[in-house]
Design a protein around this motif. Sequence first.
Motif, PDB file in Angstrom:
ATOM      1  N   ASN A 100      55.075 -62.087 -15.409  1.00 60.15           N
ATOM      2  CA  ASN A 100      54.595 -62.413 -14.062  1.00 60.15           C
ATOM      3  C   ASN A 100      55.398 -61.668 -12.993  1.00 60.15           C
ATOM      4  O   ASN A 100      54.844 -61.202 -11.998  1.00 60.15           O
ATOM      5  N   ARG A 101      56.711 -61.589 -13.205  1.00 57.73           N
ATOM      6  CA  ARG A 101      57.557 -60.872 -12.252  1.00 57.73           C
ATOM      7  C   ARG A 101      57.169 -59.396 -12.190  1.00 57.73           C
ATOM      8  O   ARG A 101      57.034 -58.815 -11.108  1.00 57.73           O
ATOM      9  N   LYS A 102      56.926 -58.797 -13.357  1.00 61.09           N
ATOM     10  CA  LYS A 102      56.516 -57.386 -13.386  1.00 61.09           C
ATOM     11  C   LYS A 102      55.158 -57.198 -12.710  1.00 61.09           C
ATOM     12  O   LYS A 102      54.960 -56.245 -11.957  1.00 61.09           O
TER      13      LYS A 102
ATOM     14  N   GLN B 144      54.363 -55.052  -9.387  1.00 62.18           N
ATOM     15  CA  GLN B 144      53.325 -54.025  -9.402  1.00 62.18           C
ATOM     16  C   GLN B 144      52.304 -54.291  -8.280  1.00 62.18           C
ATOM     17  O   GLN B 144      51.920 -53.371  -7.557  1.00 62.18           O
ATOM     18  N   LEU B 145      51.885 -55.558  -8.132  1.00 58.06           N
ATOM     19  CA  LEU B 145      50.937 -55.904  -7.061  1.00 58.06           C
ATOM     20  C   LEU B 145      51.547 -55.654  -5.687  1.00 58.06           C
ATOM     21  O   LEU B 145      50.869 -55.168  -4.776  1.00 58.06           O
ATOM     22  N   LEU B 146      52.831 -55.978  -5.540  1.00 61.38           N
ATOM     23  CA  LEU B 146      53.508 -55.746  -4.270  1.00 61.38           C
ATOM     24  C   LEU B 146      53.547 -54.256  -3.951  1.00 61.38           C
ATOM     25  O   LEU B 146      53.283 -53.847  -2.815  1.00 61.38           O
ATOM     26  N   ALA B 147      53.854 -53.445  -4.960  1.00 58.26           N
ATOM     27  CA  ALA B 147      53.867 -51.994  -4.755  1.00 58.26           C
ATOM     28  C   ALA B 147      52.473 -51.485  -4.389  1.00 58.26           C
ATOM     29  O   ALA B 147      52.316 -50.643  -3.487  1.00 58.26           O
TER      30      ALA B 147
ATOM     31  N   GLN C  44      50.083 -53.235  -2.933  1.00 58.06           N
ATOM     32  CA  GLN C  44      49.769 -53.703  -1.585  1.00 58.06           C
ATOM     33  C   GLN C  44      50.477 -52.853  -0.532  1.00 58.06           C
ATOM     34  O   GLN C  44      49.893 -52.522   0.496  1.00 58.06           O
ATOM     35  N   LYS C  45      51.746 -52.513  -0.800  1.00 56.92           N
ATOM     36  CA  LYS C  45      52.473 -51.650   0.138  1.00 56.92           C
ATOM     37  C   LYS C  45      51.775 -50.302   0.262  1.00 56.92           C
ATOM     38  O   LYS C  45      51.637 -49.763   1.355  1.00 56.92           O
ATOM     39  N   GLN C  46      51.341 -49.769  -0.868  1.00 57.26           N
ATOM     40  CA  GLN C  46      50.641 -48.481  -0.857  1.00 57.26           C
ATOM     41  C   GLN C  46      49.322 -48.602  -0.092  1.00 57.26           C
ATOM     42  O   GLN C  46      48.966 -47.724   0.689  1.00 57.26           O
ATOM     43  N   ALA C  47      48.603 -49.702  -0.332  1.00 57.19           N
ATOM     44  CA  ALA C  47      47.323 -49.912   0.361  1.00 57.19           C
ATOM     45  C   ALA C  47      47.542 -50.052   1.867  1.00 57.19           C
ATOM     46  O   ALA C  47      46.782 -49.501   2.673  1.00 57.19           O
ATOM     47  N   ILE C  48      48.588 -50.775   2.256  1.00 58.64           N
ATOM     48  CA  ILE C  48      48.891 -50.935   3.687  1.00 58.64           C
ATOM     49  C   ILE C  48      49.255 -49.591   4.297  1.00 58.64           C
ATOM     50  O   ILE C  48      48.805 -49.247   5.400  1.00 58.64           O
ATOM     51  N   GLU C  49      50.056 -48.824   3.584  1.00 61.13           N
ATOM     52  CA  GLU C  49      50.445 -47.498   4.087  1.00 61.13           C
ATOM     53  C   GLU C  49      49.223 -46.595   4.223  1.00 61.13           C
ATOM     54  O   GLU C  49      49.068 -45.878   5.214  1.00 61.13           O
ATOM     55  N   THR C  50      48.332 -46.658   3.247  1.00 60.41           N
ATOM     56  CA  THR C  50      47.101 -45.861   3.309  1.00 60.41           C
ATOM     57  C   THR C  50      46.239 -46.308   4.484  1.00 60.41           C
ATOM     58  O   THR C  50      45.698 -45.476   5.220  1.00 60.41           O
TER      59      THR C  50
END
Length: 161
Positions: free
Chosen positions: A51-53, A57-60, A62-68
């Motif tokens: 779950n932590r992994k 991964q989801l956080l990364a 989401q960050k990428q999606a926000i940056e895009t």
Amino acid sequence: MHIVWSSFFIQLVAFLILFWLLKKYAFGPLFSIMEKRKELVQEQIQTAESNRKQTEQLLAEQKQAIETARKEAYDILEQARQTSGRQADELIQNAKAEAGRLKEEALKDIENEKNKAVAALRSQVSAMSVLIASKIIEKQVDQKSQEQLIDQYLQEVGGKQ
């Protein structure tokens, strides 16, 4: 010290029977429960790690999606600025061209009206001159009367305008 072998064997047999009974009825279920608990804890640790992994991964992602999304929004804003700048320039150029055209038309209209007014004035002046001349010829008056007559006709012409 003296060892009584018969009591030693009886104690040994009693101990082995007790050990066997404890193993069968106490230690077996207890160890089995402890083994199940150990497996459950390991499974929960593995699930938590998984779950932590996944969360990382989801956080990364989401960050990428926000940056895009931010980059796309910036690009859209920049494109809108450029488009509005071009449209403003086009509007200004169109307005200047229209103003120049209207100015030219107004100047032409003014010139036409001026020419018409001059032509009308000439026509009226010539008509008045003929009229004055005919009146002067009819009346054969002196210089003073002639000036009064001219002033009168000029006032009539001035009143018509």
